[in-house]
Design a protein around this motif. Sequence first.
Motif, PDB file in Angstrom:
ATOM      1  N   GLN A  64      51.609  -8.097 -52.451  1.00 51.30           N
ATOM      2  CA  GLN A  64      50.812  -9.179 -51.882  1.00 51.30           C
ATOM      3  C   GLN A  64      51.545 -10.515 -51.924  1.00 51.30           C
ATOM      4  O   GLN A  64      51.380 -11.353 -51.037  1.00 51.30           O
ATOM      5  CB  GLN A  64      49.483  -9.301 -52.631  1.00 51.30           C
TER       6      GLN A  64
ATOM      7  N   PRO B 160      51.305 -13.612 -46.186  1.00 55.45           N
ATOM      8  CA  PRO B 160      50.475 -14.817 -46.066  1.00 55.45           C
ATOM      9  C   PRO B 160      49.122 -14.598 -46.738  1.00 55.45           C
ATOM     10  O   PRO B 160      48.639 -13.464 -46.864  1.00 55.45           O
ATOM     11  CB  PRO B 160      50.320 -14.990 -44.551  1.00 55.45           C
ATOM     12  N   SER B 161      48.504 -15.671 -47.182  1.00 61.15           N
ATOM     13  CA  SER B 161      47.233 -15.568 -47.893  1.00 61.15           C
ATOM     14  C   SER B 161      46.134 -14.946 -47.036  1.00 61.15           C
ATOM     15  O   SER B 161      45.156 -14.412 -47.552  1.00 61.15           O
ATOM     16  CB  SER B 161      46.787 -16.946 -48.381  1.00 61.15           C
ATOM     17  N   THR B 162      46.302 -15.007 -45.714  1.00 62.69           N
ATOM     18  CA  THR B 162      45.282 -14.456 -44.807  1.00 62.69           C
ATOM     19  C   THR B 162      45.486 -12.979 -44.515  1.00 62.69           C
ATOM     20  O   THR B 162      44.698 -12.368 -43.791  1.00 62.69           O
ATOM     21  CB  THR B 162      45.295 -15.229 -43.484  1.00 62.69           C
ATOM     22  N   VAL B 163      46.541 -12.393 -45.058  1.00 61.10           N
ATOM     23  CA  VAL B 163      46.872 -10.989 -44.795  1.00 61.10           C
ATOM     24  C   VAL B 163      46.821 -10.220 -46.107  1.00 61.10           C
ATOM     25  O   VAL B 163      47.453 -10.612 -47.090  1.00 61.10           O
ATOM     26  CB  VAL B 163      48.274 -10.862 -44.164  1.00 61.10           C
ATOM     27  N   GLU B 164      46.072  -9.122 -46.114  1.00 62.93           N
ATOM     28  CA  GLU B 164      45.992  -8.283 -47.306  1.00 62.93           C
ATOM     29  C   GLU B 164      46.802  -7.004 -47.113  1.00 62.93           C
ATOM     30  O   GLU B 164      46.836  -6.435 -46.019  1.00 62.93           O
ATOM     31  CB  GLU B 164      44.541  -7.934 -47.627  1.00 62.93           C
TER      32      GLU B 164
ATOM     33  N   HIS C 299      48.502  -6.183 -38.562  1.00 60.99           N
ATOM     34  CA  HIS C 299      47.455  -6.581 -39.500  1.00 60.99           C
ATOM     35  C   HIS C 299      46.115  -6.501 -38.788  1.00 60.99           C
ATOM     36  O   HIS C 299      45.884  -7.168 -37.784  1.00 60.99           O
ATOM     37  CB  HIS C 299      47.694  -8.005 -40.004  1.00 60.99           C
TER      38      HIS C 299
ATOM     39  N   PRO D 215      42.270  -6.807 -39.982  1.00 61.60           N
ATOM     40  CA  PRO D 215      41.311  -7.028 -41.073  1.00 61.60           C
ATOM     41  C   PRO D 215      40.243  -5.946 -41.087  1.00 61.60           C
ATOM     42  O   PRO D 215      39.681  -5.583 -40.052  1.00 61.60           O
ATOM     43  CB  PRO D 215      40.714  -8.396 -40.745  1.00 61.60           C
TER      44      PRO D 215
ATOM     45  N   ASP E  38      37.133  -5.508 -41.566  1.00 67.23           N
ATOM     46  CA  ASP E  38      35.747  -5.967 -41.600  1.00 67.23           C
ATOM     47  C   ASP E  38      34.836  -4.861 -41.074  1.00 67.23           C
ATOM     48  O   ASP E  38      35.280  -3.886 -40.480  1.00 67.23           O
ATOM     49  CB  ASP E  38      35.587  -7.226 -40.733  1.00 67.23           C
TER      50      ASP E  38
END
Length: 656
Positions: free
Chosen positions: A564, A568-572, A608, A610, A612
């Motif tokens: 991690q 980037p902080s927006t990508v897990e 990537h 997400p 959701d």
Amino acid sequence: MARVTEPEESPLTVLAPALPRADRPAGALRPLDLRAVRLDPDSRLGAWQALNAEATIPHCIEQLEVSGVIDNFRRLVGESGAPHRGFVFADSDLYKVIEAVAWEIGRTGTDRHDAWLDEMIALIARVQEPSGYLHTWIQGVHPEKKFAELHWTHEMYVLGHWIQAGVALDRARGRHDLLDLAERFVGLLARRYGPGREPGVPGHPEIETALVELYRHTGREEHLRLAEHLIEQRGRGILPDTGLGNRYYQDHTTVRDGADPTGHAVRQLYLDAGTADLHLETGDPALLAVLREQWDRAHERKMYITGAFGSRHRDESFGNDYELPSDRAYAETCATIADLQWTWRMMLAEDDTRHADVIEREIHNALAASIDETGTRFFYSNPVQRRPDRFSEENAPAERESWYSCACCPPNIARAVAQLSCYVAGTRQDALGGAELDVLLLAAAEIDLPAEIGTGFLRIATDYPASGRIRLELEGALHAGARIALRIPGWVREGSITTPDGAQRPLGEHDLSSARVVLEPEEVDGAVLDLAMTARWTRSHPRVDATRGCVALERGPIVYCIEQADLPSTVEVDDLTVDPSGEVREQPTAVGGALFPGVPALVTGALHRPADGPLLRDIDAAARVPEGDPVDAVLIPFATWSNRGPGAMRIWVPST
């Protein structure tokens, strides 16, 4: 028991993890003395040994005091008022650290720890009972349990580590006082549980390999007979079923019928190492046959890509075939070390090119991941995936710890790293008297030429595994008919060998299938082996549910992971997919520090998407989910993860 033959020369002064005493068949690998192989301190493995000497071993000595292990001895002679601390087997931590010190004495000749050794051995002598018995938990807490609960009290396990420390110290320094004390306990054990005596086997194997090595060291055949007796008694209903099941203790069947690795992983692998030692001395073909079958099952069905073992937290055990969960992998560090010991002994027993491949995989991945770049923080459990919301457990924390209440792993790491030089090379002699030096681990080193090979030394110049170039330099001369063999790892698909006259040829099918290039005396000095270090995607067996539809990235012997910290902080991490047909490029990285000098990071394109939405989804709705946004995924050597704090990580990534 098969007849044991005595060699012409005693092996007492040779410092090696397993030193067969019986005559070796033609073509069998023979160990080199640790002192005959000097790893370059600027190289991958050499830097690790230096860190082990400067940081890990002193840290372990300090933690023996902090954790109460040494106080457990002192309190029995009135030198400490502290209560007993630690598990029933805590004494073994002291013996493993002494063994690590012994290997370091052999490696460098250091006297740094001599005063500490004097103190510890004198303390052990004061605590030992006149009968030879010593076990601080039983002596100080539960004397009524002496030899009463062999399945759980670890008396023989602890003695095994004591024996190994004593043998190593005697070989490294010629100091036999610790071994003399251990032999008193061995005598007590033999009188009580030897052949023809009361039935009894240890719940935790380990003493078996120690007893065989004690036989090798002393030449006293009763030690070998005791090891054989303990091995042959397993599976005969001696140990009680206390709710864990007899598979937990490897007591569900005899060793000769136990082809399936099962139960507590460390116990199984230590038992296998001891059984392999027994075969090496007796030549029993039936033992080798079952060991070979079990080795195949362990490594083809139950080994993680990193060289780790143990898929269940419950009972720290092997699972079923292909049961290899990623995020719930237990993968105890001690299991990898135990398997390294077993696999090395299998390499001495038979010529199977897979053995060296496994040892290389273990050293560069699972074992390396167990310690941080400071040499003072450790993993006990080594998962191959860390979820972002994963909680910590006592022996499976989110990041490495400086010590554990069950501290078997840190001292084991210290002794394993101190002896890494032993796995670099060995010798073989054929039926016609020809001799060969086999370079098994590709590492920068100087190797003293054994008398049957030549005079002087062989220098291996390489930055492997940063690159695949290995250059040989001969300082001295090879005897006529002697040869140098360079191992070709199983992952290699192409490469070349250049001889001193400048002639270059590609590695052929024979080189790759035999996993070696053999050089005659005139071909050695200046020879260069080039192995193509192209990154490659790997898939697992389709029956491994946890990794179905996923791929892992490897380069040379190194397994890579996505952490991690590199996203980037927006990508897990768990929202990425990769395309194995896409480009993989290299970039320099400082993540590995001194332990992985020059080993690059790998960068590949990923998508990537997400995750959701609802837990359960209609298949048509799922098909309408957008492909995802492109992102560069940076992969680092798995062994270096968690050096930048806790966070998500995975080796196996879903494939597009």
